[in-house]
Design an enzyme around this catalytic site. Structure first.
Site, PDB file in Angstrom:
ATOM      1  N   HIS A 115      31.934  63.261  59.980  1.00 17.56           N
ATOM      2  CA  HIS A 115      32.891  63.704  60.302  1.00 17.56           C
ATOM      3  C   HIS A 115      33.798  63.446  58.740  1.00 17.56           C
ATOM      4  O   HIS A 115      34.528  62.666  59.107  1.00 17.56           O
ATOM      5  CB  HIS A 115      33.890  63.067  61.637  1.00 17.56           C
ATOM      6  N   HIS A 117      37.069  64.683  56.180  1.00 15.63           N
ATOM      7  CA  HIS A 117      38.439  65.807  55.930  1.00 15.63           C
ATOM      8  C   HIS A 117      38.307  65.096  54.433  1.00 15.63           C
ATOM      9  O   HIS A 117      38.529  64.303  53.770  1.00 15.63           O
ATOM     10  CB  HIS A 117      39.167  65.371  56.233  1.00 15.63           C
ATOM     11  N   ARG A 157      39.745  67.828  51.674  1.00 10.40           N
ATOM     12  CA  ARG A 157      40.875  68.721  51.545  1.00 10.40           C
ATOM     13  C   ARG A 157      41.000  69.411  50.429  1.00 10.40           C
ATOM     14  O   ARG A 157      41.650  69.803  49.726  1.00 10.40           O
ATOM     15  CB  ARG A 157      41.628  67.600  50.705  1.00 10.40           C
ATOM     16  N   ASN A 162      38.369  72.649  58.306  1.00  9.33           N
ATOM     17  CA  ASN A 162      40.007  72.475  57.440  1.00  9.33           C
ATOM     18  C   ASN A 162      40.668  72.884  56.432  1.00  9.33           C
ATOM     19  O   ASN A 162      41.645  72.185  56.702  1.00  9.33           O
ATOM     20  CB  ASN A 162      40.714  71.552  58.712  1.00  9.33           C
ATOM     21  N   ASP A 200      37.628  71.432  63.574  1.00 14.99           N
ATOM     22  CA  ASP A 200      38.134  70.535  64.044  1.00 14.99           C
ATOM     23  C   ASP A 200      39.363  70.375  63.339  1.00 14.99           C
ATOM     24  O   ASP A 200      39.945  70.679  62.567  1.00 14.99           O
ATOM     25  CB  ASP A 200      37.393  68.963  63.267  1.00 14.99           C
ATOM     26  N   HIS A 204      36.400  69.615  68.824  1.00 18.41           N
ATOM     27  CA  HIS A 204      38.043  68.810  69.339  1.00 18.41           C
ATOM     28  C   HIS A 204      38.287  68.842  70.283  1.00 18.41           C
ATOM     29  O   HIS A 204      39.033  69.727  70.092  1.00 18.41           O
ATOM     30  CB  HIS A 204      38.564  69.289  67.584  1.00 18.41           C
ATOM     31  N   ASP A 252      36.502  60.575  60.348  1.00 22.03           N
ATOM     32  CA  ASP A 252      36.927  60.867  60.348  1.00 22.03           C
ATOM     33  C   ASP A 252      38.402  61.083  59.549  1.00 22.03           C
ATOM     34  O   ASP A 252      39.992  60.731  59.402  1.00 22.03           O
ATOM     35  CB  ASP A 252      38.042  61.198  62.073  1.00 22.03           C
TER      36      ASP A 252
END
Lengths: 437, 322
Positions: A59, A61, A63, A93, A153, A180, A306
């Site tokens: 998990h 991110h 970006r 995302n 997520d 999520h 995360d």
């Protein structure tokens, strides 16, 4: 080329020398044994530290694409290597959302180009994370990125029918939906854990039931359709109980907890500093105790970071305006050492299991999370459990600085990270040369 | 006293009584022909309002001006929460202008706390209402009003019974009042439908009731909170009529108060919703008085926070041999 990693303790056990060639471990011998073929081999000093299989993050991110000011695939995967990770899973995302074969292949390729660790894109479950219709999950699974984890997520797949279909559909290629768990209606405008403290601080509450009700629904859906389901960043005591119940019932559920939910509590909201604003929110001390116990007994399978980089202006503001999320890649192992190893809740084999073996299995990665043994990939991390260090944004390759652990003494320092025989970190320093190989 | 006034919890009993006593002294100023004191001459007080609140803003303006401060009003409505200029940039601008005190009203809970602790500004921060958190000067003016009527205008509020009714969940006035009135020794009862009580209200220093008729008899004062009729759209209560029937203050209910019991409302009122016109304009109502007292209490806060800073600075200079 042959490399010898001298004087390391696999899973904290007796010291050995580990030799590999062409990315594969060829020999493991008691430390200091004379070696006939050692001439010409590269030598890395293990300093008697602990060696584990390379860490796998489910998990992350990164970006990119879209918010390269906050993080890029290269900067985030470099931070991952410094944290001891040899594989990360880049959440969907981004802008554009990773909901097509084109975007996930681009993420995959950028990870290979950066070369610090394996970057596996997570595919979106629904088009644009809108929760309305399924994205082309099969196309992402069949792409060069070979996506196996799918997640919206950041938002919950709240429509129960859509969730059911997604759980069923990915069985065709052994995929998994990572949920999520956040009921959107119960958390409209929510800012922090709902309880006595949110009432005092006047911040809109985020009830535990908003997470627990979705987990309960989804484990029952998974049971009904015979699918596996993965629960992202579980954060409450009740969630641990539900997953424990589901596993006892034979439901194929896995769950992750973040490092910050293992150590931080909602009391940090008293500062009104959005540095401590995160989704799901920091919970009560009782919840921290429950997720630690769940991780120790295996109810929670995985520690997942995360890692959520944010530009400074998105945190340098009032709480309500602040973005959700905190950095985690470089500090995850230290938090696990402090909360699980030093407390006796997990031994080093347990750490390897929760941070490497099980995440690799959930993600269906064949060459990660493997045992430290002859014939296995030389993908490993060497950590000095005695060393202490402090987070220093200026020294981090991450483009963001929103670590909640500034000024805290972190326990356990990553010395070396090796990906299929190639060091990505040596003596705590990123190896730039060789990246991209 | 703390440097800033962010929460009613910042005030000890002595602090609170000192503010109320100072307010009482300052109220005599307004009886004079020239309603000004030179106390804050040369000091700059900024009214920083990210939310509309005409009554609170003009109350602080009047308070600062009567103490001869230079008053700048910065109405930054629309700047809050990701629109327009950030809180930080606004703060840096005010700091560059040399604000000695910043009175801040903001829609986000904790925004004054951020201003005070972020290092963006050096001045004193006074919370003039933040989100659903607190509104400490409202609690002070309520305490002043209660003390005037119930305790002869001196000391604290030992043993006085105060009932606070309405949308406690969203009310910064209720939070600050519970804290301050408890500090001053009063017994507070909160009354609201369970939907409008915050989770964890049982840990607050007060008692909680869902039944207004049960809570009112013999109380020394009742404070009615504004309830927005739109709350019914989010299912906090079924209709405004049902709310009024169960939790509204009418003449019959006001009659349940102690013989000289009083009725307060922080304004603006929804006449016909939480309070009937007969009660709002009736003999027990001290609602207009609250407004007058607001100016005196805010004068006292500015006087004590800024005046004390001035004395400290003077002492520091003396010690440094300047």
């Amino acid at each position: 080329m042959t490399t010898i990693l001298r004087n390391v303790r696999p899973y904290g056990e007796d010291a050995v020398d580990i030799t590999w060639s062409d990315g594969v471990i060829t020999e493991i011998s008691p430390a200091g044994d004379p070696r006939e073929d050692a001439a010409g081999a590269a030598v890395i000093d293990g300093h008697g530290a602990v060696v584990l299989p390379g860490l796998v993050d489910l998990h992350t991110h990164l970006r990119e694409p879209g918010r390269e000011d906050a993080e890029t695939i290269a900067s985030g995967s470099a931070a991952a290597a410094l944290g001891g990770f040899t594989a990360v899973h880049a959440m969907a995302n981004t802008t554009p959302v990773a909901d097509t074969a084109g975007v996930v292949e681009m993420v995959w390729r950028r990870g290979v180009e950066a070369g610090y660790c394996d970057v596996h894109p997570v595919g979106a479950v629904t088009v644009g994370l809108q929760g309305e219709r399924l994205a082309e999950l099969g196309a992402m699974a069949d792409s060069a990125a070979r996506v196996r984890i799918f997640s919206d997520d950041g938002v919950c797949v709240s429509d129960p029918v859509l969730m059911r279909r997604a759980l069923e559909y990915v069985k065709a290629f052994d995929g998994v939906i990572a949920q999520h768990a956040q009921d959107p209606r119960l958390t409209e405008g929510a800012q922090m854990n709902e309880g006595a403290l949110s009432g005092v601080l006047g911040l809109r509450g985020w009830p535990a039931v908003a997470e627990e009700s979705i987990i309960a629904r989804d484990v029952l859906l998974a049971e009904h359709v015979g699918s596996r389901v993965h629960i992202c960043h579980l954060s409450t005591s009740g969630s641990v109980d539900i997953v424990r119940w589901a596993k006892a019932r034979g439901i194929d559920v896995s769950a992750e907890v973040t490092p910050h939910h293992l150590i931080l509590t909602e009391d940090l909201a008293r500062t009104y500093d959005p540095l401590f604003k995160v989704n799901p929110p920091l919970r009560r001390a009782e919840d921290v105790g429950a997720v630690r116990a769940g991780l120790a007994d295996g109810t929670i399978d995985v520690v997942a970071t995360d890692h959520a980089p944010h530009a400074r202006e998105d945190k340098d503001c009032e709480w309500a305006a602040g973005a959700f999320g905190m950095l985690g890649l470089e500090t995850a192992l230290s938090v696990v050492i402090e909360t699980m190893v030093l407390t006796g809740a997990l031994d080093w084999r347990g750490v390897a299991d929760r941070m490497s073996v099980r995440p690799a299995h959930i993600a269906r990665l064949a060459d990660q999370g493997r045992p430290l043994a002859v014939g296995e990939p030389a993908t490993l991390v060497v950590v000095d459990p005695e060393a202490t260090w402090q987070v220093d944004a200026a020294r981090s390759p991450s483009r963001s600085a929103n670590s909640p652990f500034a000024q805290r003494d972190m326990r356990g320092r990553v010395l070396h990270t090796v990906l299929r025989g190639r060091p990505t970190v040596i003596e705590g320093v990123l190896v730039s040369e060789g990246a991209g190989a | 006293m703390n440097k800033h006034l962010l929460s009613a919890a910042d005030l000890s009993r002595d602090d609170a009584v000192a503010i109320l006593d100072t307010a009482a002294e300052l109220s005599r100023v307004t009886d004079r022909a020239v309603k000004k004191l030179p106390t804050l001459r040369g000091r700059t007080v900024v009214n920083l309002f990210f939310e509309d609140s005409t009554r609170t803003r003009i109350s602080f303006e009047a308070a600062a001006k009567r103490l001869s401060a230079d008053v700048i009003t910065f109405s930054a409505k629309g700047s809050s929460v990701s629109k327009g200029e950030s809180l930080k940039d606004t703060a840096l601008t005010l700091e560059a202008m040399g604000a000695d005190a910043v009175i801040v009203r903001h829609g986000a809970s904790g925004a004054p706390h951020r201003l005070a602790h972020s290092g963006w500004i050096d001045g004193v921060v006074v919370n003039a209402g933040d989100g659903t958190h607190e509104h400490p000067t409202q609690a002070l003016l309520d305490a002043y009003t209660l003390r005037h009527h119930l305790a002869g205008g001196t000391g604290a509020l030992e043993g006085r019974r105060v009932v606070i009714v309405g949308d406690v969940l969203h009310s910064r006035v209720a939070r600050s009042n519970v804290l301050l009135l408890h500090t001053l020794g009063a017994e507070v009862t909160l009354v609201a439908p369970p939907t409008l009580m915050p989770v964890g209200v049982d840990t607050w220093p007060c008692t909680v009731s869902y039944d207004l008729d049960e809570a009112l008899p013999g109380a020394d004062a009742v404070m009615m909170l504004r309830v927005q009729a739109e709350r019914m759209n989010a299912a906090y209560f079924p209709t405004s009529n049902e709310y009024s029937r169960r939790y509204g203050l009418d003449v019959r209910r006001a009659g349940l108060l102690a013989h000289d019991g009083i009725v307060l409302h922080p304004g603006p009122m929804n006449r016909g919703m939480e309070i009937t016109a007969e009660v709002a304009d009736g003999p027990r109502s001290v609602i207009v008085e609250q407004v007058t007292n607001g100016v005196h209490v805010r004068m006292a806060v500015l006087y004590l926070l800024l005046g004390a800073a001035e004395v400290d600075t003077a002492v520091a200079h003396e010690e440094a041999g300047e």
